[in-house]
Design a protein around this motif. Structure first.
Motif, PDB file in Angstrom:
ATOM      1  N   ARG A  39     -46.127   4.462  -0.282  1.00  0.00           N
ATOM      2  CA  ARG A  39     -46.472   5.616  -1.128  1.00  0.00           C
ATOM      3  C   ARG A  39     -47.962   5.621  -1.468  1.00  0.00           C
ATOM      4  NH1 ARG A  39     -41.472   4.296  -4.311  1.00  0.00           N
ATOM      5  NH2 ARG A  39     -39.814   5.619  -3.479  1.00  0.00           N
ATOM      6  N   ILE A  40     -48.479   4.445  -1.839  1.00  0.00           N
ATOM      7  CA  ILE A  40     -49.899   4.358  -2.186  1.00  0.00           C
ATOM      8  C   ILE A  40     -50.760   4.722  -0.980  1.00  0.00           C
ATOM      9  CG2 ILE A  40     -51.759   2.787  -2.866  1.00  0.00           C
ATOM     10  CD1 ILE A  40     -49.689   1.226  -4.497  1.00  0.00           C
TER      11      ILE A  40
ATOM     12  N   PHE B  95     -47.482  -3.229 -10.962  1.00  0.00           N
ATOM     13  CA  PHE B  95     -47.288  -3.340  -9.517  1.00  0.00           C
ATOM     14  C   PHE B  95     -47.362  -4.795  -9.054  1.00  0.00           C
ATOM     15  CE2 PHE B  95     -49.387  -3.485  -5.287  1.00  0.00           C
ATOM     16  CZ  PHE B  95     -48.290  -3.063  -4.542  1.00  0.00           C
TER      17      PHE B  95
ATOM     18  N   THR C  50     -38.577  -2.697  -1.851  1.00  0.00           N
ATOM     19  CA  THR C  50     -39.251  -2.032  -2.973  1.00  0.00           C
ATOM     20  C   THR C  50     -40.763  -2.094  -2.817  1.00  0.00           C
ATOM     21  OG1 THR C  50     -37.426  -2.630  -4.461  1.00  0.00           O
ATOM     22  CG2 THR C  50     -39.519  -2.012  -5.481  1.00  0.00           C
TER      23      THR C  50
ATOM     24  N   LYS D  26     -41.918   0.205   0.079  1.00  0.00           N
ATOM     25  CA  LYS D  26     -41.941   1.620  -0.301  1.00  0.00           C
ATOM     26  C   LYS D  26     -43.125   1.936  -1.202  1.00  0.00           C
ATOM     27  CE  LYS D  26     -36.921   2.270   0.052  1.00  0.00           C
ATOM     28  NZ  LYS D  26     -35.661   2.502  -0.693  1.00  0.00           N
ATOM     29  N   THR D  27     -43.414   1.021  -2.130  1.00  0.00           N
ATOM     30  CA  THR D  27     -44.546   1.249  -3.042  1.00  0.00           C
ATOM     31  C   THR D  27     -45.867   1.261  -2.272  1.00  0.00           C
ATOM     32  OG1 THR D  27     -43.337   0.115  -4.813  1.00  0.00           O
ATOM     33  CG2 THR D  27     -45.702   0.410  -5.120  1.00  0.00           C
TER      34      THR D  27
END
Length: 388
Positions: free
Chosen positions: A358-359, A240, A351, A354-355
């Motif tokens: 989501r987390i 990440f 990107t 979005k990550t």
């Protein structure tokens, strides 16, 4: 470190300038003051503290409009001082020390007083040397508007992700902290009516841990900040964090190409351009430019100073052939590279956003489910006589 370089000005009076450098020798170099005029260089502790507490300068859009208007005013034949004083009287958004206004002599002095962008200050110095105030101010205005547009587009992509991760982290910390204490009280006080499960015990344990060790971050965070450069070099290759590292490289590249194109347009050579960008940078960016400037000082070409640890592949490949083309081609190459980097920067920002979203979403949902399974169901099960 912040150093005070004491030197004799053009009138023979002793004055000083603050310089951010790693050593006294480097401060002498970065000050751009002839060695024969420098009287003394000393560390400025007070300046370092005041610099950290100094509020940021005016918004980039306001600076751009101010410089564009100044350019138009100068094109009518007005002097720099008269044009500036007329604009300053109307620009109520400008915050500055009025006592120092009369001490300003050149355009760069006014921009420093107004806390304008460092690249704009550099271009103001160039305009004073060349006399091309109108052209340089128009270029500086376009540069600031372009940078502000890029910044706003990228930040818009990241806002949602950052919002989700902040809310998710607060849920992850506050829900166990408050529910854990309540659960422990219910567990010990109403054992017959309360049927705890594994999630209940986990919430209690996590809540107790937060309550007992809340002070640990107070000691850990300063250590992490102090050794952030070393720590980041060790962990930036993780899955990440690799995306974050790529975004940092792209952000640096977008700022570099914009600044370098601007300096190249006004005729500043590679070593001078890198030194100027270095003076306008801080943190990890400044360290990267220091290494580049040191390599240029040993007769390395500009293209040879780019490495993949600090720059994207597009920048390294493009700049490796930059010195082999004429000025007209350089302008086209820089424009194309700027557009490429901007698109890639937006893609990586999306990107990352979005990550992070989501987390954050997973953290929020996990906390809500944990509260239902570990708090609500045991109470309902105990009241109905069921077992969970």
């Amino acid at each position: 470190m912040i150093y005070l370089v004491h030197y004799l000005d053009s009138q023979g009076q002793l004055t000083n300038v603050r310089v951010d450098a790693d050593s006294r020798d480097e401060a002498r170099l970065l000050s751009r003051i002839p060695e024969r005029r420098i009287e003394m260089v000393r560390e400025d502790i007070v300046g370092r503290i005041s610099l950290a507490l100094t509020p940021p300068g005016p918004p980039s859009n306001s600076q751009a409009v101010f410089m564009q208007t100044l350019s138009s005013s100068l094109s009518t034949g007005k002097t720099v001082k008269s044009a500036l004083l007329s604009l300053v009287a109307e620009a109520k958004w400008l915050k500055y020390d009025e006592d120092k206004l009369d001490q300003c002599e050149e355009l760069a002095d006014y921009f420093r007083l107004f806390r304008f962008d460092k690249n704009a200050i550099l271009l103001a110095q160039t305009a004073t040397k060349t006399g091309k105030y109108v052209e340089v101010l128009q270029q500086a205005s376009r540069y600031l508007l372009d940078q502000e547009k890029i910044k706003s587009e990228v930040s818009a992509e990241l806002k949602m992700g950052i919002t989700y991760i902040i809310i998710g982290t607060l849920f992850f910390l506050l829900v166990p902290l408050f529910i854990g204490a309540s659960l422990e009280g219910i567990k010990t006080g109403s054992a017959a009516m309360f049927k705890p499960n594994a999630v209940t015990n986990a919430l209690i344990a996590w809540g107790n841990m937060i309550s007992a060790y809340w002070f640990v971050p107070v000691f850990v965070i300063p250590v992490v900040i102090w050794y952030r450069v070393i720590l980041w070099q060790l962990i930036r290759g993780l899955p990440f964090l690799r995306v974050i590292h790529q975004k940092i490289k792209l952000s640096r590249s977008v700022r570099f190409v914009g600044s370098y194109r601007l300096l190249n347009d006004v005729g500043i050579v590679d070593s001078g351009a890198i030194l100027s960008i270095l003076q306008a940078s801080s943190g990890e960016d400044a360290e990267v430019y220091k290494r580049m400037y040191a390599q240029l000082a040993t007769s390395e070409t500009l293209g040879a100073t780019f490495d993949l640890q600090s720059w994207p592949v597009a920048v390294k490949e493009t700049m490796s052939v930059f010195g082999e083309v004429d000025e007209a081609e350089k302008v086209k190459i820089l424009r194309a590279l700027e557009e490429t980097l901007h698109m890639e920067h937006l893609h990586v920002s999306r990107t990352l956003s979005k990550t992070l979203a989501r987390i954050g979403f997973v953290l929020m949902v996990s906390c809500v489910l944990a509260a239902i399974i570990g708090f609500y169901l045991p109470i309902v099960g105990g009241a109905s006589g069921g077992r969970f």
